[in-house]
Write an enzyme that holds these catalytic residues in place. Structure first.
Site, mmCIF file in Angstrom:
data_model
loop_
_atom_site.group_PDB
_atom_site.id
_atom_site.type_symbol
_atom_site.label_atom_id
_atom_site.label_comp_id
_atom_site.label_asym_id
_atom_site.label_seq_id
_atom_site.Cartn_x
_atom_site.Cartn_y
_atom_site.Cartn_z
ATOM 1 N NE ARG A 1 -1.488 2.688 2.599
ATOM 2 C CZ ARG A 1 -1.017 3.866 2.951
ATOM 3 N NH1 ARG A 1 -0.914 4.854 2.052
ATOM 4 N NH2 ARG A 1 -0.594 4.101 4.172
ATOM 5 C CG HIS B 1 3.925 5.169 9.176
ATOM 6 N ND1 HIS B 1 3.408 4.200 8.357
ATOM 7 C CD2 HIS B 1 4.504 6.082 8.359
ATOM 8 C CE1 HIS B 1 3.673 4.515 7.081
ATOM 9 N NE2 HIS B 1 4.333 5.650 7.062
ATOM 10 C CG HIS C 1 8.458 7.927 5.968
ATOM 11 N ND1 HIS C 1 8.237 8.031 4.624
ATOM 12 C CD2 HIS C 1 7.315 7.409 6.489
ATOM 13 C CE1 HIS C 1 7.023 7.606 4.332
ATOM 14 N NE2 HIS C 1 6.430 7.227 5.441
ATOM 15 C CB CYS D 1 8.404 11.866 1.449
ATOM 16 S SG CYS D 1 8.356 13.628 1.533
ATOM 17 C CG ASN E 1 7.250 3.861 4.327
ATOM 18 O OD1 ASN E 1 6.479 4.079 5.241
ATOM 19 N ND2 ASN E 1 6.941 4.128 3.062
#
Lengths: 314, 314
Positions: B13, B205, B207, B238, B247
């Site tokens: 995803r 989460h 990065h 990003c 990530n």
């Protein structure tokens, strides 16, 4: 403002020694002069190893003679043995010698082609001959693990550290030569060494081939360590991990510690400017991240369409 | 053995949505089936966003219908609004909905083209309609900083968290969407949210565009967090940091936590095998490091010349 953290920039020694393409002496001197103005506490300029073993650093004496020394910055060189020490003292003498051997017998044999005992004797000669005139630092490679032997007991690191301390050495660099350290191990070994060797200035040297480099810097910092090696762009690395990152990137580590409020003494904007020139100098991409992503504090412009939305959303 | 740590794999995803080349449905299904056998607690399979907005995930319903679900693994999907939720429920329903909005007004406008209030209302509709039949998780983007606004106050993260908790939500993912978090900030926000919202399952989460990804995982773990998102190979990222890592890499984060003695439930050898296939699947190199360097425990052979030296050194 929190603790002062001191960085030793090793790109022109530990970084360059792995490069296949010779960086011309002029460019080495220019790079060191630029790094000198960024606020590093120390710069490991070069190595007085045999030119045959490391052709990239064959110009060690010329580099030492030509760099402009900035007051407050300590200029150190790697010394493999008495012959190297004598060569270094014939050039403009450095502010410190960095001697090196491995805590792992197998790695010492693979890397230096001699037993640890023979390495120790060779370094002891250097210390006895020059210890009164030049401060000595010893880098203990594979302190967090050997790529061939595996785990390295903390007691072995302590034992070799103690032997050098007994010779009067007051600077030790604990090296994760091939990036095998994990943060809890860093925490434990740093606390143990500080407790047992309170008279020693401990520097931590991390690599990043498994992505844990800055996590290990964090763990060491939390354990009270204030001195770190770093390599511009993350240059350097290890023949056992082709394609993976090398040393921790100085600018990425400094960026993290700055963000956390530590005083690194570094002008990060100036350092990032120097880092941006590195790929051209060495002829390939490097692994440093902040050069690509910008600092946390570098904000991005708001597009017109978002500004229009903001106006109506209000 | 230390705490159990739970990983949610988001590569198909969050990773794929940034890719320019469509990954065929067969290959998505095969990848998810392989990941299902690696021991993940959860897999974020796809997103029921409009196919026009994210063509890469246009096959969301087909993927959900065709994957083989392994008992014990929770299969979740990203849901942008009521229409997406309805589409998701017409396919084989997921085990959880992941709803998303930004804590920063500017980022929400830039990313979702609507104000936070409008996003909240849209998500509230989804929760009110489906909350009784599907567990709800809300991902709060830019919780550690907005690339346009800068700092995001902890109180803003807490305020939006509380509003969702008041609607009955018991899962929140605190997202460092553009890699602006530093470890002390992570420590502080994680402790605050756990203290104020003890009934909530918090997932972090992270990065890695500035190299701090695993340092932030470390800080969160030390602050008591047990649930993390990760993306195979570090895929994703990003648009503000071209060339930088995306990530955090699941396998690198899991490798670190395994090395530290945490129980991640993951078969890392199997996961690294899957990770090695990823560059071929997406058509470019990825940033995961352990695939290149091997695990800490992967020792290297001792060469014959070193063995000869070892024999004589003894």
């Amino acid at each position: 403002m929190r603790d002062r953290i001191y960085f030793n920039e090793v790109v022109t020694r530990d970084g360059f020694q792995m490069e296949s393409r010779f960086v011309p002496t002029d460019q080495k001197v220019a790079l060191i002069n630029e790094l000198s103005r960024c606020g590093f506490a120390q710069i490991e300029v070069t190595s007085f190893t045999s030119a045959k073993a490391i052709p990239m650093l064959a110009d060690a004496a010329e580099v030492m003679d030509r760099i402009t020394r900035v007051p407050g910055v300590a200029y150190t060189v790697l010394i493999p043995n008495l012959k190297g020490a004598e060569r270094a003292m014939q050039a403009r003498p450095p502010d410190e010698f960095n001697l090196v051997m491995s805590v792992s017998e197998t790695h010492n044999l693979a890397n230096l082609r001699m037993s640890r005992e023979r390495s120790f004797s060779a370094l002891q000669e250097v210390i006895e001959r020059f210890g009164a005139s030049v401060p000595m630092n010893v880098s203990l490679s594979t302190s967090f693990g050997c790529p061939m032997e595996g785990a390295v007991p903390y007691q072995e690191v302590l034992r070799w550290s103690q032997r050098f301390v007994d010779l009067g050495v007051r600077g030790l660099t604990i090296c994760d030569t091939t990036g095998m350290a994990h943060p809890d191990q860093v925490d434990q070994l740093c606390r143990l060494l500080q407790e047992r060797l309170p008279e020693v200035r401990l520097t931590l040297h991390f690599h990043n081939p498994r992505g844990m480099g800055l996590a290990n810097v964090l763990a060491a910092t939390k354990a009270g360590i204030t001195h770190f090696d770093g390599s511009l762009g993350g240059l350097g690395g290890c023949p056992y991990a082709p394609g993976a990152s090398g040393n921790i990137s100085s600018e990425d580590a400094i960026h993290m510690l700055n963000a956390m409020g530590y005083d690194t003494g570094i002008d990060l904007v100036a350092l990032l400017r120097v880092a941006r020139g590195l790929p051209l100098l060495v002829g390939h991409e490097v692994s440093g991240q902040v050069v690509k992503s910008g600092q946390i504090s570098d904000l991005h412009p708001v597009s017109q369409s978002v500004r229009d939305l903001l106006a109506t959303a209000g």
